[in-house]
Design a protein around this motif. Structure first.
Motif, short mmCIF file in Angstrom:
data_model
loop_
_atom_site.label_atom_id
_atom_site.label_comp_id
_atom_site.label_asym_id
_atom_site.label_seq_id
_atom_site.Cartn_x
_atom_site.Cartn_y
_atom_site.Cartn_z
N PRO A 27 0.82 -1.21 0.00
CA PRO A 27 0.00 0.00 0.00
C PRO A 27 0.85 1.26 0.00
CG PRO A 27 -0.02 -1.06 2.16
CD PRO A 27 0.70 -1.99 1.23
N VAL A 28 0.46 2.23 -0.84
CA VAL A 28 1.11 3.54 -0.91
C VAL A 28 0.01 4.58 -0.82
CG1 VAL A 28 2.48 5.12 -2.30
CG2 VAL A 28 3.02 2.67 -2.32
N PRO A 29 0.03 5.46 0.20
CA PRO A 29 -1.03 6.45 0.33
C PRO A 29 -1.18 7.29 -0.95
CG PRO A 29 0.32 6.40 2.31
CD PRO A 29 1.01 5.53 1.30
N GLY A 30 -2.43 7.45 -1.38
CA GLY A 30 -2.71 8.25 -2.56
C GLY A 30 -2.55 7.55 -3.88
N ARG A 31 -2.18 6.27 -3.85
CA ARG A 31 -1.95 5.53 -5.09
C ARG A 31 -2.94 4.39 -5.21
NH1 ARG A 31 3.66 2.34 -6.10
NH2 ARG A 31 2.46 0.64 -5.16
N ARG A 32 -3.30 4.05 -6.46
CA ARG A 32 -4.19 2.92 -6.69
C ARG A 32 -3.72 2.11 -7.89
NH1 ARG A 32 -7.33 3.36 -11.26
NH2 ARG A 32 -8.07 5.41 -11.97
N MET A 66 -1.11 4.16 -10.42
CA MET A 66 -1.16 5.60 -10.65
C MET A 66 -1.61 6.28 -9.37
SD MET A 66 -4.76 5.91 -12.74
CE MET A 66 -5.02 7.64 -12.33
N ARG A 67 -1.31 7.55 -9.23
CA ARG A 67 -1.85 8.31 -8.11
C ARG A 67 -3.27 8.74 -8.45
NH1 ARG A 67 0.76 9.96 -3.90
NH2 ARG A 67 -0.70 11.71 -3.71
N TYR A 68 -4.08 8.88 -7.42
CA TYR A 68 -5.44 9.37 -7.64
C TYR A 68 -5.44 10.76 -8.26
CZ TYR A 68 -7.67 5.53 -5.08
OH TYR A 68 -8.13 4.30 -4.70
N ASP A 69 -4.42 11.57 -7.94
CA ASP A 69 -4.35 12.92 -8.52
C ASP A 69 -3.60 12.94 -9.85
OD1 ASP A 69 -1.69 12.64 -7.80
OD2 ASP A 69 -1.72 14.21 -6.26
N GLU A 70 -3.19 11.75 -10.35
CA GLU A 70 -2.52 11.58 -11.64
C GLU A 70 -1.21 12.36 -11.72
OE1 GLU A 70 -5.17 12.12 -14.94
OE2 GLU A 70 -6.80 10.98 -13.98
N ALA A 71 -0.55 12.55 -10.61
CA ALA A 71 0.71 13.31 -10.59
C ALA A 71 1.77 12.59 -11.43
CB ALA A 71 1.21 13.47 -9.16
N PRO A 72 2.51 13.33 -12.25
CA PRO A 72 3.59 12.72 -13.04
C PRO A 72 4.60 12.02 -12.14
CG PRO A 72 3.15 14.96 -13.80
CD PRO A 72 2.37 14.77 -12.53
N GLY A 73 5.02 10.84 -12.54
CA GLY A 73 6.01 10.09 -11.78
C GLY A 73 5.45 9.36 -10.58
N ALA A 87 2.90 8.33 -15.02
CA ALA A 87 1.77 9.12 -14.50
C ALA A 87 0.52 8.25 -14.41
CB ALA A 87 1.52 10.34 -15.36
N VAL A 88 0.02 7.78 -15.56
CA VAL A 88 -1.18 6.96 -15.59
C VAL A 88 -0.87 5.70 -16.40
CG1 VAL A 88 -3.62 6.83 -16.23
CG2 VAL A 88 -2.66 9.00 -15.42
N SER A 89 -0.44 4.65 -15.71
CA SER A 89 -0.08 3.41 -16.39
C SER A 89 -1.33 2.77 -16.96
CB SER A 89 0.59 2.45 -15.41
OG SER A 89 1.08 1.30 -16.07
N ASN A 90 -1.32 2.49 -18.28
CA ASN A 90 -2.52 1.97 -18.92
C ASN A 90 -2.19 0.77 -19.81
OD1 ASN A 90 -5.27 2.73 -18.49
ND2 ASN A 90 -4.66 4.86 -18.81
N GLY A 91 -2.67 0.80 -21.07
CA GLY A 91 -2.63 -0.39 -21.90
C GLY A 91 -1.25 -1.02 -22.04
N THR A 92 -1.22 -2.36 -21.96
CA THR A 92 0.00 -3.15 -22.12
C THR A 92 -0.35 -4.38 -22.94
OG1 THR A 92 0.72 -2.42 -19.92
CG2 THR A 92 1.90 -4.27 -20.90
N GLY A 93 0.48 -4.71 -23.91
CA GLY A 93 0.23 -5.90 -24.72
C GLY A 93 1.49 -6.33 -25.44
N TRP A 94 1.45 -7.54 -26.03
CA TRP A 94 2.62 -8.13 -26.66
C TRP A 94 2.33 -8.52 -28.10
CZ3 TRP A 94 1.47 -8.26 -21.63
CH2 TRP A 94 2.50 -7.96 -20.72
N SER A 95 3.35 -8.46 -28.93
CA SER A 95 3.23 -8.89 -30.32
C SER A 95 2.98 -10.40 -30.37
CB SER A 95 4.51 -8.54 -31.07
OG SER A 95 5.64 -9.19 -30.50
N PRO A 96 2.50 -10.91 -31.51
CA PRO A 96 2.21 -12.34 -31.60
C PRO A 96 3.40 -13.24 -31.26
CG PRO A 96 1.17 -11.19 -33.42
CD PRO A 96 2.02 -10.18 -32.72
N ASP A 97 4.62 -12.81 -31.56
CA ASP A 97 5.79 -13.63 -31.23
C ASP A 97 6.37 -13.32 -29.86
OD1 ASP A 97 7.07 -11.20 -31.58
OD2 ASP A 97 8.22 -11.81 -33.36
N GLY A 98 5.76 -12.39 -29.13
CA GLY A 98 6.20 -12.06 -27.78
C GLY A 98 7.45 -11.22 -27.69
N ARG A 99 8.00 -10.81 -28.82
CA ARG A 99 9.27 -10.09 -28.80
C ARG A 99 9.12 -8.58 -28.59
NH1 ARG A 99 12.61 -12.98 -33.78
NH2 ARG A 99 12.64 -15.10 -32.87
#
Length: 281
Positions: free
Chosen positions: A91-96, A113-120, A141-153
């Motif tokens: 747990p980190v206060p202010g982060r989710r 990300m922080r609830y206030d979306e602070a950079p870093g 700041a706001v970590s979002n979409g993550t995905g991999w190519s078909p070959d995983g590289r």
């Protein structure tokens, strides 16, 4: 304009993270700020809703059954009998928690990300089935979409305020050599959740853009799905043949929400998705 349908009429505050579970034939998605995990069976129309004890950024299937949850204070495991236990408690206060994805090796790449979306204030970290965790990116700041190519590289990634979809070289649980794949122009919204199709193209939802776009592996935009509500959050292929594109939406912050805001949408026959691995824990 590609026609969409309403798969689940809902009023999610912040719908996110659609994921097809081939073991159950169901679509998983979450309402982050509503602290709810939803399932939807398109063959029967049956739905379930489970309330979590914290804000939930993502819910993914586990190889042995049950779910792995990216929660406000860390990553937890939900067993098939509904028993819950923490796998990684930090747990980190202010982060989710925010979006998360399962890599080809079965590890979970979980964003915060922080609830206030602070950079870093956010991170992207990798956690294995035995609970070993390591930081992949620590200046987010706001970590979002993550995905991999078909070959995983290749690994694709979105830190939303940058307006960029970035691509990394991926090997042995590491992501290096970061570079830009595409950048969303001013006024078109912010990139949010993403998925990669069988052709290696990246589909990305645009928050405050009311669209899902597809980009080729060379970074060229070649398809657009326009939607009637601005806060489009993520997308994933589902259905028995992985040809239907499911899209989550949000109502949070809208002064005059469109009737489908917060619902789960679907575009039948939009393309061909990749099978998504289950979490190894």
């Amino acid at each position: 304009m590609t026609a969409y349908e309403v798969a689940v009429a809902a009023h999610a505050t912040l719908g996110e993270g659609p994921t097809w579970d081939p073991a159950t034939g169901r679509l998983l998605w979450v309402d982050v700020l509503g602290s709810r995990v939803h399932t939807y069976d398109p063959s029967t129309g049956r739905r379930t809703v489970r309330t979590t004890h914290q804000h939930v950024g993502a819910a993914k299937p586990r190889a042995g059954g049950g779910l792995v949850l990216n929660l406000r204070d860390g990553v937890g495991l939900l067993d098939p009998d509904d028993t819950f236990r923490w796998l990684h408690h930090e747990p980190v206060p202010g982060r989710r928690a925010n979006d998360a994805a399962v890599a080809p090796d079965g590890s979970l790449w979980a964003g915060t990300m922080r609830y206030d979306e602070a950079p870093g204030g956010g991170t992207l970290f990798r956690i294995t089935g035995d609970g070993s965790a390591g930081t992949v990116l620590d200046d987010v700041a706001v970590s979002n979409g993550t995905g991999w190519s078909p070959d995983g590289r290749l690994m694709y990634y979105v830190d939303s305020p940058t307006r960029r979809i970035d691509v990394f070289h991926h090997e042995d649980g590491r992501a290096v050599d970061r570079r830009r794949l595409a950048e969303i122009e001013d006024g078109a919204g912010f990139p949010d959740g993403l998925t990669v199709d069988a052709d290696g193209c990246v589909w990305v939802a645009l928050w405050d853009g009311g669209e899902v776009r597809r980009y080729t592996p060379d970074g060229e935009q070649d398809r657009v799905i326009e939607l009637p509500t601005p806060r489009v959050t993520s997308c994933a292929f589902g259905g028995p043949e992985l040809t239907d594109l499911y899209i989550t939406t949000a109502r949070v912050g809208l002064t005059a929400p469109h009737p489908v805001a917060g619902s789960l949408l679907v575009v039948p026959g939009a393309g061909k998705g990749l099978p998504q691995p289950a979490f190894a824990g």
